[in-house]
Design a protein around this motif. Structure first.
Motif, PDB file in Angstrom:
ATOM      1  N   ALA A  23     -33.419  16.113   9.419  1.00 43.81           N
ATOM      2  CA  ALA A  23     -34.432  15.811   9.656  1.00 43.81           C
ATOM      3  C   ALA A  23     -35.233  16.764   8.259  1.00 43.81           C
ATOM      4  N   VAL A  24     -35.887  16.074   7.163  1.00 45.80           N
ATOM      5  CA  VAL A  24     -36.850  16.877   6.198  1.00 45.80           C
ATOM      6  C   VAL A  24     -38.245  17.846   6.940  1.00 45.80           C
ATOM      7  N   LEU A  25     -37.816  19.456   6.838  1.00 45.64           N
ATOM      8  CA  LEU A  25     -38.258  20.028   7.537  1.00 45.64           C
ATOM      9  C   LEU A  25     -38.371  21.200   6.707  1.00 45.64           C
ATOM     10  N   PRO A  26     -39.438  21.907   6.837  1.00 45.37           N
ATOM     11  CA  PRO A  26     -39.738  23.609   5.785  1.00 45.37           C
ATOM     12  C   PRO A  26     -39.129  24.351   6.288  1.00 45.37           C
ATOM     13  N   SER A  27     -38.779  25.141   5.778  1.00 47.18           N
ATOM     14  CA  SER A  27     -38.276  26.145   6.422  1.00 47.18           C
ATOM     15  C   SER A  27     -37.157  27.441   4.969  1.00 47.18           C
ATOM     16  N   PRO A  28     -36.796  27.813   4.865  1.00 46.89           N
ATOM     17  CA  PRO A  28     -35.998  29.058   4.699  1.00 46.89           C
ATOM     18  C   PRO A  28     -34.971  28.616   3.750  1.00 46.89           C
ATOM     19  N   ALA A  29     -34.326  28.003   5.082  1.00 43.74           N
ATOM     20  CA  ALA A  29     -33.078  27.691   4.882  1.00 43.74           C
ATOM     21  C   ALA A  29     -32.684  26.842   3.831  1.00 43.74           C
ATOM     22  N   ARG A  30     -33.785  26.219   3.158  1.00 49.27           N
ATOM     23  CA  ARG A  30     -33.298  25.473   1.782  1.00 49.27           C
ATOM     24  C   ARG A  30     -33.214  25.966   1.044  1.00 49.27           C
ATOM     25  N   SER A  31     -32.610  25.713  -0.164  1.00 47.47           N
ATOM     26  CA  SER A  31     -32.268  26.556  -1.399  1.00 47.47           C
ATOM     27  C   SER A  31     -33.006  26.202  -2.379  1.00 47.47           C
ATOM     28  N   PRO A  32     -33.656  27.190  -3.040  1.00 48.51           N
ATOM     29  CA  PRO A  32     -34.938  26.559  -4.055  1.00 48.51           C
ATOM     30  C   PRO A  32     -34.615  26.218  -5.015  1.00 48.51           C
ATOM     31  N   GLN A  33     -35.844  25.819  -5.905  1.00 44.50           N
ATOM     32  CA  GLN A  33     -35.590  25.206  -7.045  1.00 44.50           C
ATOM     33  C   GLN A  33     -35.175  26.372  -7.532  1.00 44.50           C
ATOM     34  N   GLY A  34     -33.152  25.017  -8.385  1.00 40.92           N
ATOM     35  CA  GLY A  34     -32.466  26.372  -9.189  1.00 40.92           C
ATOM     36  C   GLY A  34     -31.584  26.948  -9.076  1.00 40.92           C
ATOM     37  N   ALA A  35     -31.209  27.196  -6.928  1.00 40.44           N
ATOM     38  CA  ALA A  35     -29.916  27.446  -6.650  1.00 40.44           C
ATOM     39  C   ALA A  35     -29.304  27.257  -6.605  1.00 40.44           C
ATOM     40  N   ALA A  36     -27.546  27.623  -6.223  1.00 38.78           N
ATOM     41  CA  ALA A  36     -26.903  26.645  -6.466  1.00 38.78           C
ATOM     42  C   ALA A  36     -26.270  26.246  -4.803  1.00 38.78           C
ATOM     43  N   PRO A  37     -26.877  25.025  -3.889  1.00 33.53           N
ATOM     44  CA  PRO A  37     -26.807  24.352  -2.723  1.00 33.53           C
ATOM     45  C   PRO A  37     -25.538  24.342  -1.964  1.00 33.53           C
ATOM     46  N   ALA A  38     -25.300  24.808  -1.351  1.00 29.98           N
ATOM     47  CA  ALA A  38     -24.142  24.866   0.162  1.00 29.98           C
ATOM     48  C   ALA A  38     -24.982  23.939   0.645  1.00 29.98           C
ATOM     49  N   SER A  39     -23.566  22.932   1.399  1.00 29.75           N
ATOM     50  CA  SER A  39     -24.190  22.710   2.707  1.00 29.75           C
ATOM     51  C   SER A  39     -23.143  22.548   3.410  1.00 29.75           C
ATOM     52  N   LEU A  40     -23.156  21.901   5.027  1.00 34.06           N
ATOM     53  CA  LEU A  40     -22.225  22.176   6.311  1.00 34.06           C
ATOM     54  C   LEU A  40     -22.141  20.271   6.286  1.00 34.06           C
ATOM     55  N   HIS A  41     -20.822  20.147   6.935  1.00 33.50           N
ATOM     56  CA  HIS A  41     -20.882  19.267   7.769  1.00 33.50           C
ATOM     57  C   HIS A  41     -20.106  19.484   9.219  1.00 33.50           C
ATOM     58  N   GLY A  42     -19.761  18.258   9.892  1.00 39.72           N
ATOM     59  CA  GLY A  42     -18.635  18.059  10.593  1.00 39.72           C
ATOM     60  C   GLY A  42     -18.838  17.665  11.827  1.00 39.72           C
ATOM     61  N   THR A  43     -18.214  17.152  13.165  1.00 38.02           N
ATOM     62  CA  THR A  43     -17.991  16.283  13.639  1.00 38.02           C
ATOM     63  C   THR A  43     -18.381  16.883  14.948  1.00 38.02           C
ATOM     64  N   ILE A  44     -18.666  15.730  15.718  1.00 34.77           N
ATOM     65  CA  ILE A  44     -19.251  16.601  17.027  1.00 34.77           C
ATOM     66  C   ILE A  44     -18.703  15.892  18.199  1.00 34.77           C
ATOM     67  N   ARG A  45     -17.504  16.009  19.265  1.00 35.14           N
ATOM     68  CA  ARG A  45     -16.574  15.676  19.809  1.00 35.14           C
ATOM     69  C   ARG A  45     -17.047  15.801  21.597  1.00 35.14           C
ATOM     70  N   ASP A  46     -16.472  14.739  22.541  1.00 36.32           N
ATOM     71  CA  ASP A  46     -17.126  15.489  24.012  1.00 36.32           C
ATOM     72  C   ASP A  46     -15.773  15.781  24.375  1.00 36.32           C
ATOM     73  N   SER A  47     -15.406  16.411  25.432  1.00 36.57           N
ATOM     74  CA  SER A  47     -14.643  17.044  26.199  1.00 36.57           C
ATOM     75  C   SER A  47     -12.766  16.346  25.760  1.00 36.57           C
ATOM     76  N   HIS A  48     -13.840  15.332  26.338  1.00 33.86           N
ATOM     77  CA  HIS A  48     -12.176  13.963  25.875  1.00 33.86           C
ATOM     78  C   HIS A  48     -11.888  13.947  24.396  1.00 33.86           C
ATOM     79  N   GLY A  49     -12.673  14.842  23.430  1.00 32.53           N
ATOM     80  CA  GLY A  49     -12.338  14.461  22.173  1.00 32.53           C
ATOM     81  C   GLY A  49     -12.398  13.480  21.286  1.00 32.53           C
ATOM     82  N   LYS A  50     -13.053  12.345  22.219  1.00 33.92           N
ATOM     83  CA  LYS A  50     -14.029  11.526  21.100  1.00 33.92           C
ATOM     84  C   LYS A  50     -15.337  11.623  21.301  1.00 33.92           C
ATOM     85  N   PRO A  51     -15.424  11.671  19.504  1.00 31.21           N
ATOM     86  CA  PRO A  51     -16.840  11.415  19.119  1.00 31.21           C
ATOM     87  C   PRO A  51     -18.330  11.510  20.134  1.00 31.21           C
ATOM     88  N   VAL A  52     -18.834  12.388  19.330  1.00 26.96           N
ATOM     89  CA  VAL A  52     -20.117  11.247  19.960  1.00 26.96           C
ATOM     90  C   VAL A  52     -21.658  11.203  19.041  1.00 26.96           C
TER      91      VAL A  52
END
Length: 539
Positions: A25-54
């Motif tokens: 979701a494109v939301l204005p936030s200080p978390a966004r990397s300013p222009q010219g800065a080296a960006p980072a990223s975060l990703h992963g998987t969400i699973r339920d209590s049985h280990g199945k993807p949600v």
């Protein structure tokens, strides 16, 4: 021990990250990397209590020095991604209606870093450990202890006792999935990631997981240990490390690691892992308690089945039957739950109930050979098989005519049903099936033995001798083949050969009996009591 835990691998390719970025979701936030800065990223998987993807879980990311919150939703595979982020410390939270939220209070991102963080949602309130477990009512049995004597079971003939022990062991084996084929391309990519960042938590963790899933736990350990040095608090890596130790046979280190995790995270998967480890360490009493706790916290097909099969393995068939029966009510389409139920009936001597339950298992997936194999082995320990059992074996050979064991088991069933040795038509059918089984698999010794029995019944002793000798070429320790060969030699007037075969038979029978006794003592028996429950009626 082959691992019973399997997870989907989390792809790390940049193309996937780009694709998943569409969910951000494109939301204005200080978390966004300013222009010219080296960006980072975060990703992963969400699973339920049985280990199945949600799918469609809400994932929120908040920088510690900001009130702004970024929100994305997971795709059908449970994946999420936050791209173009500033370096710094973040709070990560995942939520889904019907499940308890999952949270990581501190996620540190360095410039240009791509980090993977997977989250597991808690069980729904109805499945919460503090609520009534889904496993119906409290079990109507209590495991009070263990004994190393054989006084609690094993009644009947030696053949019946062996078959019942075999059935119990093979029921346990249904819990062990085959290792997946090795993805050499994926392995190469993961190793290249480690080579580029030898101290990277994500790279080492992903490669360690891949090696565990490929059945190479010992190779996985150094990578998982290196990841643990980078992030000692990472639960999933710590769990995988305990699993790797266990799979590699280092059970004490595995237990120490898992117990340390359990002190901070009372999770079903940890109880289940500890149960596996305790069984391997020769502590079945503690193992069955962890299996029970895992099933109470997460009454899944897998955890219930493992609990029941542990009870069955340790000669507690009545409690095992209760677990499998209630598991069958929860999972009526579970083939192995029905097999477990039938095996528990069989071990108690309830042949008709055993055939009925395993026959139902074969109806669920008629092309799966497993239920038929159990039926085939069971008929070998009974005086006369039921027509229902033989009908199932007929379906087996009809569906899989090129399966050697299908031909053999059906022939053996027909031979037991054959009441008149002068029934030449049925005798010819049996002989044809056995010859086909031998042709398909010349090393299938039981088929040669059965053919020898048929030829002996027909008075064709020279042919029977050839059959028994072929059996012994495939299995020289088959005591029954030596005994029957002695009888055939005696009928042919070859007394010296008959005496020699009897001598071999008596020696093998003695060794076999001693081996069986040792095996039964090695598998310590549970001492159990039943509460408010009548003993099953055994026909």
């Amino acid at each position: 021990m082959i691992s019973r835990y399997r997870r989907e691998l989390r792809p790390a390719a940049s193309a996937l990250v780009a694709l998943l970025a569409l969910f951000v979701a494109v939301l204005p936030s200080p978390a966004r990397s300013p222009q010219g800065a080296a960006p980072a990223s975060l990703h992963g998987t969400i699973r339920d209590s049985h280990g199945k993807p949600v799918e469609d879980a809400s994932v929120q990311l908040q920088r510690k020095d900001s009130t702004e919150v970024l929100t994305v939703h997971t795709d059908p595979r449970g994946y999420y991604v936050f791209a173009d982020l500033n370096n710094g410390a973040y709070l990560l939270r995942a939520a889904k209606s019907g499940s308890a939220d999952a949270e990581v209070s501190s996620v540190f991102l360095a410039p240009k870093e791509t980090k993977t963080v997977d989250l597991t949602l808690g069980p729904p309130k109805a499945e919460s450990p503090s609520a009534s477990p889904q496993f119906f009512d409290p079990p109507q049995f209590t495991i009070a202890g263990v004994t190393d004597t054989t006084s609690l079971g094993g009644h009947g003939s030696d053949t019946v006792t062996r078959t019942r022990d075999t059935i119990a062991k093979e029921t346990v084996s249904l819990t062990k999935p085959a290792s997946p084929p090795v993805d050499s391309t994926r392995e190469k990519s993961l190793k290249e990631d480690v080579a580029r960042g030898p101290e990277s938590f994500d790279a080492n963790h992903r490669l360690g997981q891949f090696l565990i899933e490929s059945g190479r736990a010992r190779e996985a350990i150094p990578y998982l240990e290196r990841a643990a040095q980078q992030d000692p608090a990472a639960y999933e890596n710590a769990f995988d490390l305990a699993l790797a130790y266990s799979s590699a046979g280092d059970y004490q280190r595995a237990r120490d690691k898992a117990q340390g995790l359990l002190a901070r995270n009372d999770r079903a998967e940890l109880h289940h892992l500890l149960a596996d480890i305790d069984e391997d360490l020769g502590d079945p009493l503690e193992a069955v308690r962890h299996y029970e706790r895992a099933a109470e916290m997460d009454p899944s097909d897998s955890y219930l089945f493992d609990w029941g099969s542990e009870l069955l393995l340790h000669h507690a068939p009545e409690p095992a039957l209760e677990v499998f029966t209630k598991g069958n009510r929860l999972f009526p389409r579970s083939e192995r739950m029905l097999i477990g139920q039938g095996s528990a009936w069989f071990v108690q001597g309830a042949y008709a109930q055993a055939v009925r339950a395993i026959g139902q298992a074969s109806d669920l997936n008629p092309n799966d050979p497993a239920p038929y194999m159990f039926l085939g082995k069971m008929q070998g320990a009974e005086g006369a098989p039921s027509e229902e059992l033989v009908e199932k074996l007929l379906r087996f050979v009809t569906l899989q005519p090129q399966n050697a064991e299908a031909n053999y088991y059906y022939a053996a069933g027909l031979q037991k049903l054959r009441k008149d040795s002068h029934d030449q038509a049925l005798g010819s059918q049996i002989e044809s099936l056995l010859n086909k089984a031998i042709r398909l698999d010349p090393k299938l010794a039981p088929a040669s033995l059965q053919l020898g029995i048929l030829h002996s019944q027909e008075g064709e002793y020279a042919a029977a001798v050839a059959d028994y000798q072929r059996d012994l070429q495939a299995d020289a320790q088959n005591e029954q083949a030596h005994y029957r060969l002695a009888q055939a030699y005696r009928q042919l007037g070859q007394s010296d050969k008959a005496r020699e075969e009897l001598r071999i038979y008596e020696q093998l029978a003695k060794e076999s009996s001693q081996r069986l006794e040792r095996e039964r003592h090695e598998i310590r028996q549970f001492v159990y009591t039943l509460r408010d429950q009548p003993s099953p009626q055994v026909p």
